[in-house]
Design an enzyme around this catalytic site. Sequence first.
Site, PDB file in Angstrom:
ATOM      1  N   TRP A 150      64.841 -42.961  22.574  1.00  0.00           N
ATOM      2  CA  TRP A 150      64.658 -43.420  23.939  1.00  0.00           C
ATOM      3  C   TRP A 150      63.645 -44.547  24.093  1.00  0.00           C
ATOM      4  CZ3 TRP A 150      59.552 -42.688  24.092  1.00  0.00           C
ATOM      5  CH2 TRP A 150      59.035 -41.663  23.287  1.00  0.00           C
ATOM      6  N   LYS A 174      75.275 -40.966  18.908  1.00  0.00           N
ATOM      7  CA  LYS A 174      74.613 -40.080  19.866  1.00  0.00           C
ATOM      8  C   LYS A 174      73.456 -40.860  20.429  1.00  0.00           C
ATOM      9  CE  LYS A 174      71.238 -37.321  19.662  1.00  0.00           C
ATOM     10  NZ  LYS A 174      70.590 -37.809  20.900  1.00  0.00           N
ATOM     11  N   GLU A 249      64.892 -44.280   9.878  1.00  0.00           N
ATOM     12  CA  GLU A 249      63.794 -45.114  10.400  1.00  0.00           C
ATOM     13  C   GLU A 249      62.902 -44.169  11.197  1.00  0.00           C
ATOM     14  OE1 GLU A 249      61.343 -46.783  12.200  1.00  0.00           O
ATOM     15  OE2 GLU A 249      62.773 -47.684  13.602  1.00  0.00           O
ATOM     16  N   LEU A 250      61.783 -43.775  10.602  1.00  0.00           N
ATOM     17  CA  LEU A 250      61.009 -42.656  11.155  1.00  0.00           C
ATOM     18  C   LEU A 250      59.652 -43.118  11.688  1.00  0.00           C
ATOM     19  CD1 LEU A 250      62.036 -40.122   8.370  1.00  0.00           C
ATOM     20  CD2 LEU A 250      63.196 -40.657  10.521  1.00  0.00           C
ATOM     21  N   CYS A 283      57.224 -47.563  17.159  1.00  0.00           N
ATOM     22  CA  CYS A 283      56.938 -47.016  15.824  1.00  0.00           C
ATOM     23  C   CYS A 283      56.078 -47.964  14.992  1.00  0.00           C
ATOM     24  CB  CYS A 283      58.232 -46.658  15.103  1.00  0.00           C
ATOM     25  SG  CYS A 283      59.430 -47.991  15.065  1.00  0.00           S
ATOM     26  N   GLU A 380      51.116 -39.281  14.467  1.00  0.00           N
ATOM     27  CA  GLU A 380      51.511 -40.500  15.178  1.00  0.00           C
ATOM     28  C   GLU A 380      51.184 -40.353  16.666  1.00  0.00           C
ATOM     29  OE1 GLU A 380      55.741 -41.194  15.069  1.00  0.00           O
ATOM     30  OE2 GLU A 380      55.452 -43.339  15.369  1.00  0.00           O
TER      31      GLU A 380
HETATM   32  P1  NAD Z   1      61.690 -35.481  19.020  1.00  0.00           P
HETATM   33  O1  NAD Z   1      61.214 -35.497  17.614  1.00  0.00           O
HETATM   34  O2  NAD Z   1      62.188 -34.196  19.582  1.00  0.00           O
HETATM   35  O3  NAD Z   1      62.864 -36.551  19.222  1.00  0.00           O
HETATM   36  C1  NAD Z   1      62.815 -37.849  18.723  1.00  0.00           C
HETATM   37  C2  NAD Z   1      64.243 -38.389  18.803  1.00  0.00           C
HETATM   38  O4  NAD Z   1      65.070 -37.639  17.927  1.00  0.00           O
HETATM   39  C3  NAD Z   1      64.875 -38.215  20.191  1.00  0.00           C
HETATM   40  O5  NAD Z   1      65.668 -39.344  20.449  1.00  0.00           O
HETATM   41  C4  NAD Z   1      65.748 -36.969  20.063  1.00  0.00           C
HETATM   42  O6  NAD Z   1      66.877 -36.991  20.893  1.00  0.00           O
HETATM   43  C5  NAD Z   1      66.157 -37.013  18.627  1.00  0.00           C
HETATM   44  N1  NAD Z   1      66.372 -35.697  18.052  1.00  0.00           N
HETATM   45  C6  NAD Z   1      65.569 -34.621  18.150  1.00  0.00           C
HETATM   46  N2  NAD Z   1      66.078 -33.594  17.457  1.00  0.00           N
HETATM   47  C7  NAD Z   1      67.230 -34.032  16.917  1.00  0.00           C
HETATM   48  C8  NAD Z   1      68.216 -33.451  16.075  1.00  0.00           C
HETATM   49  N3  NAD Z   1      68.113 -32.193  15.621  1.00  0.00           N
HETATM   50  N4  NAD Z   1      69.277 -34.195  15.722  1.00  0.00           N
HETATM   51  C9  NAD Z   1      69.395 -35.473  16.131  1.00  0.00           C
HETATM   52  N5  NAD Z   1      68.500 -36.083  16.904  1.00  0.00           N
HETATM   53  C10 NAD Z   1      67.428 -35.372  17.290  1.00  0.00           C
HETATM   54  O7  NAD Z   1      60.519 -35.943  19.911  1.00  0.00           O
HETATM   55  P2  NAD Z   1      60.363 -36.744  21.250  1.00  0.00           P
HETATM   56  O8  NAD Z   1      59.422 -35.973  22.112  1.00  0.00           O
HETATM   57  O9  NAD Z   1      61.628 -37.202  21.859  1.00  0.00           O
HETATM   58  O10 NAD Z   1      59.602 -37.967  20.639  1.00  0.00           O
HETATM   59  C11 NAD Z   1      58.339 -37.754  20.054  1.00  0.00           C
HETATM   60  C12 NAD Z   1      58.227 -38.280  18.683  1.00  0.00           C
HETATM   61  O11 NAD Z   1      59.402 -38.880  18.202  1.00  0.00           O
HETATM   62  C13 NAD Z   1      57.192 -39.373  18.656  1.00  0.00           C
HETATM   63  O12 NAD Z   1      55.930 -38.836  18.420  1.00  0.00           O
HETATM   64  C14 NAD Z   1      57.630 -40.254  17.550  1.00  0.00           C
HETATM   65  O13 NAD Z   1      57.036 -39.814  16.340  1.00  0.00           O
HETATM   66  C15 NAD Z   1      59.073 -40.008  17.395  1.00  0.00           C
HETATM   67  N6  NAD Z   1      59.910 -41.152  17.796  1.00  0.00           N
HETATM   68  C16 NAD Z   1      59.995 -42.178  16.929  1.00  0.00           C
HETATM   69  C17 NAD Z   1      60.745 -43.273  17.275  1.00  0.00           C
HETATM   70  C18 NAD Z   1      60.854 -44.443  16.343  1.00  0.00           C
HETATM   71  O14 NAD Z   1      61.064 -45.544  16.804  1.00  0.00           O
HETATM   72  N7  NAD Z   1      60.759 -44.239  15.037  1.00  0.00           N
HETATM   73  C19 NAD Z   1      61.384 -43.316  18.501  1.00  0.00           C
HETATM   74  C20 NAD Z   1      61.273 -42.233  19.375  1.00  0.00           C
HETATM   75  C21 NAD Z   1      60.528 -41.145  18.997  1.00  0.00           C
END
Ligand code: NAD
Length: 477
Positions: A150, A174, A249-250, A283, A380
């Site tokens: 997002w 997705k 890409e984490l 990120c 992070e």
């Molecule tokens: P989260 O870890 O729950 O989700 C991160 C993303 O992964 C979201 O888009 C979510 O829909 C997706 N996701 C979660 N569980 C999944 C699964 N089992 N299968 C497929 N997709 C899944 O956390 P959040 O609260 O949405 O975001 C917080 C953390 O996510 C941040 O602290 C950051 O580390 C990370 N993040 C990283 C990026 C990046 O650009 N690398 C982008 C968004 C979030």
Amino acid sequence: MYPQVLLHIAGAWRPAAAGETHPVVDPATEEEIGTHPVARQADLDDALAAAERGFALWRATSAFERARTLRRAADLLRERAPEIARVMTLEQGKPLAEATGETRAGADIIEWFAGEAQRAYGRVIPARAPNVTQLSLREPVGPVACFTPWNFPINQAVRKLSAALATGCSVVLKGPEDTPASCAALVRCFLDGGVPADVLSLVYGDPKEISDYLIPHPVIRKVSFTGSTQIGKQLAALAGLHMKRITMELGGHAPALVFRDADVDLAVKVLGGTKFRNAGQVCIAPTRILAEGPVFDAVVAGFAQAAERQTLGHGLEEGVTMGPLAHARRLPAVSALVEDAVARGARLVTGGQRHGNKGYFYAPTVLADVPRDARIMNEEPFGPVAIVNRIDGADALLAEANRLPYGLAAYGYTGSQVSADRMSSELEAGMVSINHHGIALPELPFGGVKDSGYGSEGGAEAIESYLSVKLVTRAAL
Ligand code: NAD
């Protein structure tokens, strides 16, 4: 003003088969502005069947035609940028100028990969016998499952879609449930540009349910995920179990090293300028600013000014430079990290609390002298928080920069060739930018090492992971 969000499956923009929806919220007002459909297994089965048909069709389409189609999609994205950006700001919170920039940059990325579609060359390998021809051919890997977050609803998706579609792969995407409409508008540009309907499906729903179903499914040949390290490891493990290729890409926790001989004004201007973009939910955002003693106070003061210069508000309002955090989960997450740091003795220079009482706004924050055992020095932050710590000597700076398991972006400011050389060779990061911010252009590799993942989302390298190698060796009779 907020559009109806639908799934795109097998040529139809449609609600979920079971009719389920989930609310979408404006993070600046906390008001519900719309909904997205929740896809379940019946929807996913339809998307997978479409991906299988679409792959057969698209891989047989010439690279020249695929490139022309992508260029039409880029033109449409550019044309529609003003309206798409408004939708992005409504659902994600970032200021309109940032949303517009992201959308236009998406068009540049599509164009770059359109060019690459025509350059996915194979090789002719000299043979040992005169009547033998040996060819190393490049073929699209197959239907790809993409998962995008997002924080950049267009940018994160467009890199995956462009590379996959350029090479002849079909895609089940997705998209981000928190910010679904701008991602859907991107998908619409590809389809309106001429990507055949079966080639590109878009679903939303329960992320875990969808990834648990798509990744092991025999139709899917590759997985590309952008998101947190924690989830990325789970998805990589699942993909490994089923022998699927992956790009991950984490997360990151980018160090920025400011040496005593640095141009401090430049360092503060560039790093401070990027720190609060997208409310720090980036990120590659600089998060651990590591400054040597003689420049430390100037760096702290520069970041405090950059933080205090921000104008917070609804991203559609004139003059706003920083919006809210993108969803309700981020506010307690960021607050807890800052409170933990202060409780352990960090100096709160500015910010450090929620901003206002409506919307998920968090004040731009600068922490100094943060102890190494504070959570925020290890996790992070993904929010508008800069950590500025004093560290002296190149060895100590590099050791702190490399201390964490993350290895995405790293930045350095120095007037010395020796220090620049050391950073180039010794920083454990997928992307190192010295004396300027030069990361994330379409033609440059984009990706991490260590726990930040692997594979590239940019440059010629990004095409590689969507292509398989096939050896054909033929003897003339
Ligand atoms: P989260 O870890 O729950 O989700 C991160 C993303 O992964 C979201 O888009 C979510 O829909 C997706 N996701 C979660 N569980 C999944 C699964 N089992 N299968 C497929 N997709 C899944 O956390 P959040 O609260 O949405 O975001 C917080 C953390 O996510 C941040 O602290 C950051 O580390 C990370 N993040 C990283 C990026 C990046 O650009 N690398 C982008 C968004 C979030």
